[in-house]
Design a protein around this motif. Sequence first.
Motif, mmCIF file in Angstrom:
data_model
loop_
_atom_site.group_PDB
_atom_site.id
_atom_site.type_symbol
_atom_site.label_atom_id
_atom_site.label_comp_id
_atom_site.label_asym_id
_atom_site.label_seq_id
_atom_site.Cartn_x
_atom_site.Cartn_y
_atom_site.Cartn_z
ATOM 1 N N THR A 91 0.813 -1.213 0.000
ATOM 2 C CA THR A 91 0.000 0.000 0.000
ATOM 3 C C THR A 91 0.853 1.272 0.000
ATOM 4 N N ARG A 92 2.169 1.140 0.129
ATOM 5 C CA ARG A 92 3.043 2.305 0.111
ATOM 6 C C ARG A 92 3.913 2.287 -1.143
ATOM 7 N N ALA A 93 4.513 3.429 -1.424
ATOM 8 C CA ALA A 93 5.347 3.564 -2.627
ATOM 9 C C ALA A 93 6.690 4.172 -2.243
ATOM 10 N N GLY A 102 0.086 -0.544 -4.855
ATOM 11 C CA GLY A 102 -1.295 -0.421 -5.298
ATOM 12 C C GLY A 102 -2.240 -0.874 -4.203
ATOM 13 N N MET A 103 -3.451 -1.244 -4.584
ATOM 14 C CA MET A 103 -4.429 -1.741 -3.629
ATOM 15 C C MET A 103 -4.358 -3.261 -3.590
ATOM 16 N N PRO A 104 -3.985 -3.844 -2.444
ATOM 17 C CA PRO A 104 -3.839 -5.297 -2.359
ATOM 18 C C PRO A 104 -5.178 -6.017 -2.432
ATOM 19 N N GLY A 105 -5.111 -7.313 -2.730
ATOM 20 C CA GLY A 105 -6.296 -8.157 -2.724
ATOM 21 C C GLY A 105 -6.595 -8.635 -1.316
ATOM 22 N N PRO A 106 -7.607 -9.468 -1.165
ATOM 23 C CA PRO A 106 -7.969 -9.984 0.160
ATOM 24 C C PRO A 106 -6.888 -10.902 0.726
ATOM 25 N N VAL A 107 -6.856 -10.995 2.036
ATOM 26 C CA VAL A 107 -5.901 -11.874 2.711
ATOM 27 C C VAL A 107 -6.329 -13.324 2.525
ATOM 28 N N ASP A 108 -5.378 -14.186 2.228
ATOM 29 C CA ASP A 108 -5.647 -15.612 2.033
ATOM 30 C C ASP A 108 -5.704 -16.311 3.392
ATOM 31 N N PRO A 109 -6.882 -16.780 3.835
ATOM 32 C CA PRO A 109 -6.979 -17.396 5.163
ATOM 33 C C PRO A 109 -6.256 -18.732 5.264
ATOM 34 N N ASP A 110 -5.956 -19.354 4.141
ATOM 35 C CA ASP A 110 -5.263 -20.645 4.156
ATOM 36 C C ASP A 110 -3.741 -20.499 4.142
ATOM 37 N N ILE A 129 9.844 -14.613 8.078
ATOM 38 C CA ILE A 129 8.532 -14.236 7.556
ATOM 39 C C ILE A 129 8.476 -12.717 7.425
ATOM 40 N N THR A 130 8.270 -12.243 6.219
ATOM 41 C CA THR A 130 8.140 -10.800 6.018
ATOM 42 C C THR A 130 6.825 -10.526 5.291
ATOM 43 N N SER A 131 6.551 -9.278 4.997
ATOM 44 C CA SER A 131 5.296 -8.951 4.316
ATOM 45 C C SER A 131 5.393 -7.588 3.641
ATOM 46 N N VAL A 132 4.440 -7.328 2.790
ATOM 47 C CA VAL A 132 4.219 -5.981 2.272
ATOM 48 C C VAL A 132 3.542 -5.156 3.354
ATOM 49 N N ASP A 133 3.523 -3.832 3.195
ATOM 50 C CA ASP A 133 2.713 -2.993 4.081
ATOM 51 C C ASP A 133 1.250 -3.189 3.731
ATOM 52 N N ARG A 134 0.408 -3.332 4.751
ATOM 53 C CA ARG A 134 -1.031 -3.466 4.541
ATOM 54 C C ARG A 134 -1.759 -2.413 5.363
ATOM 55 N N ASP A 135 -1.627 -1.147 4.951
ATOM 56 C CA ASP A 135 -2.308 -0.050 5.643
ATOM 57 C C ASP A 135 -3.816 -0.138 5.511
ATOM 58 N N ASP A 136 -4.290 -0.982 4.570
ATOM 59 C CA ASP A 136 -5.728 -1.137 4.365
ATOM 60 C C ASP A 136 -6.387 -1.998 5.426
ATOM 61 N N LEU A 137 -5.600 -2.745 6.206
ATOM 62 C CA LEU A 137 -6.144 -3.643 7.222
ATOM 63 C C LEU A 137 -6.158 -2.957 8.583
ATOM 64 N N ASP A 138 -7.178 -3.249 9.374
ATOM 65 C CA ASP A 138 -7.314 -2.604 10.679
ATOM 66 C C ASP A 138 -6.110 -2.822 11.584
ATOM 67 N N ASP A 139 -5.510 -4.016 11.495
ATOM 68 C CA ASP A 139 -4.365 -4.322 12.343
ATOM 69 C C ASP A 139 -3.060 -4.353 11.556
ATOM 70 N N ARG A 170 -0.087 3.737 13.181
ATOM 71 C CA ARG A 170 -1.487 4.035 13.537
ATOM 72 C C ARG A 170 -2.340 2.769 13.655
ATOM 73 N N LYS A 171 -1.725 1.653 14.018
ATOM 74 C CA LYS A 171 -2.443 0.389 14.223
ATOM 75 C C LYS A 171 -2.268 -0.033 15.678
ATOM 76 N N ASP A 172 -3.031 0.595 16.559
ATOM 77 C CA ASP A 172 -2.899 0.345 17.991
ATOM 78 C C ASP A 172 -3.114 -1.130 18.317
ATOM 79 N N GLY A 173 -2.200 -1.668 19.106
ATOM 80 C CA GLY A 173 -2.310 -3.059 19.540
ATOM 81 C C GLY A 173 -1.721 -4.063 18.574
ATOM 82 N N ALA A 174 -1.313 -3.641 17.384
ATOM 83 C CA ALA A 174 -0.811 -4.589 16.374
ATOM 84 C C ALA A 174 0.497 -5.234 16.823
#
Length: 327
Positions: A91-93, A102-110, A129-139, A170-174
């Motif tokens: 979500t960042r550039a 860009g805008m990521p797709g849904p999180v894969d629960p599996d 384990i690393t990840s992209v930034d997901r500012d679109d998710l509450d946590d 800005r993701k309190d508790g994450a």
Amino acid sequence: MVTVLDTVSGADAQPARPRHPEKQKNADTPMKRKPAWIRVKAPGSPVYRETQDVVRSNKLVTVCEEAGCPNIGECWSKKHASFMILGDTCTRACAFCNVRTGMPGPVDPDEPKGIGEAVAAMGLDHVVITSVDRDDLDDGGARHFADVIHAIRTRAPDTTVEVLTPDFLRKDGALEIVVKARPDVFNHNLETVPSNYLKVRPGARYFHSIRLLQRAKELDPTIFTKSGIMVGLGEERNEVLQLMDDLRSADVDFLTIGQYLQPTRKHHPVVDYITPEDFKAYEQIAYAKGFLKVSASPLTRSSHHAGEDFRDLKAARLARDGNTPQG
């Protein structure tokens, strides 16, 4: 053999889509010729091809490829790679990063289950384990990180786990969610000195990242904390030394320093190529400031040699605390 695996499961690459729609609006920047010490051999060993086949057949997206890591030939030839969760779109550039924005797709629960099974099947000693930034998710994706850690603990209880997380701005508790899952190493990269943030890492906040690392150690004093930066982005030497002091004030154990390499002409230019001698000097200074482990070289990256580095970290802590002889 220690294997460091960082991948994204369940996401197909989409080469037809622009990788960096925001960056494409920027003017091209020149790309400096690399000095001899930064060049690496083109990948192509039989084991590299085997690892590549595993990645392709399982439709995995690796940070090794997405971020254009120069160590991919070495790591894949040793069956080392890096799991990148939460998709392949950030979500960042950031001006230095080669991961699609860009805008990521849904999180894969599996995905957590799949990663846990993969780690167990491959018999990994250490996993990153690393990840992209997901500012679109509450946590910010914190719960997904925790689920992946739990899945690995269930399927491969002897595997040590290192996480390289976003800043959870800005993701309190994450952060608390991730630390409660008990990774062995908590890594969050500062990436560069604070004076570069507005142009290199505009979506982040330097002192928030420092506090994130400090808070992780406060939440769990047994956890190893780690951070990394790139040099060659126009920083001054005294700024790097101040950054070291800031990290030590936050009780960070492990520092990595590597050369920034411009992924494409759309990205921030390389201002300087730092010599191996200067990297060695940074390493010596960082050890003198009290880091338990320092990796500083032109080709150093956060996940490079992570398993071996984790063993060194444990030994250094034991030596510091007087539980084993030094050296």
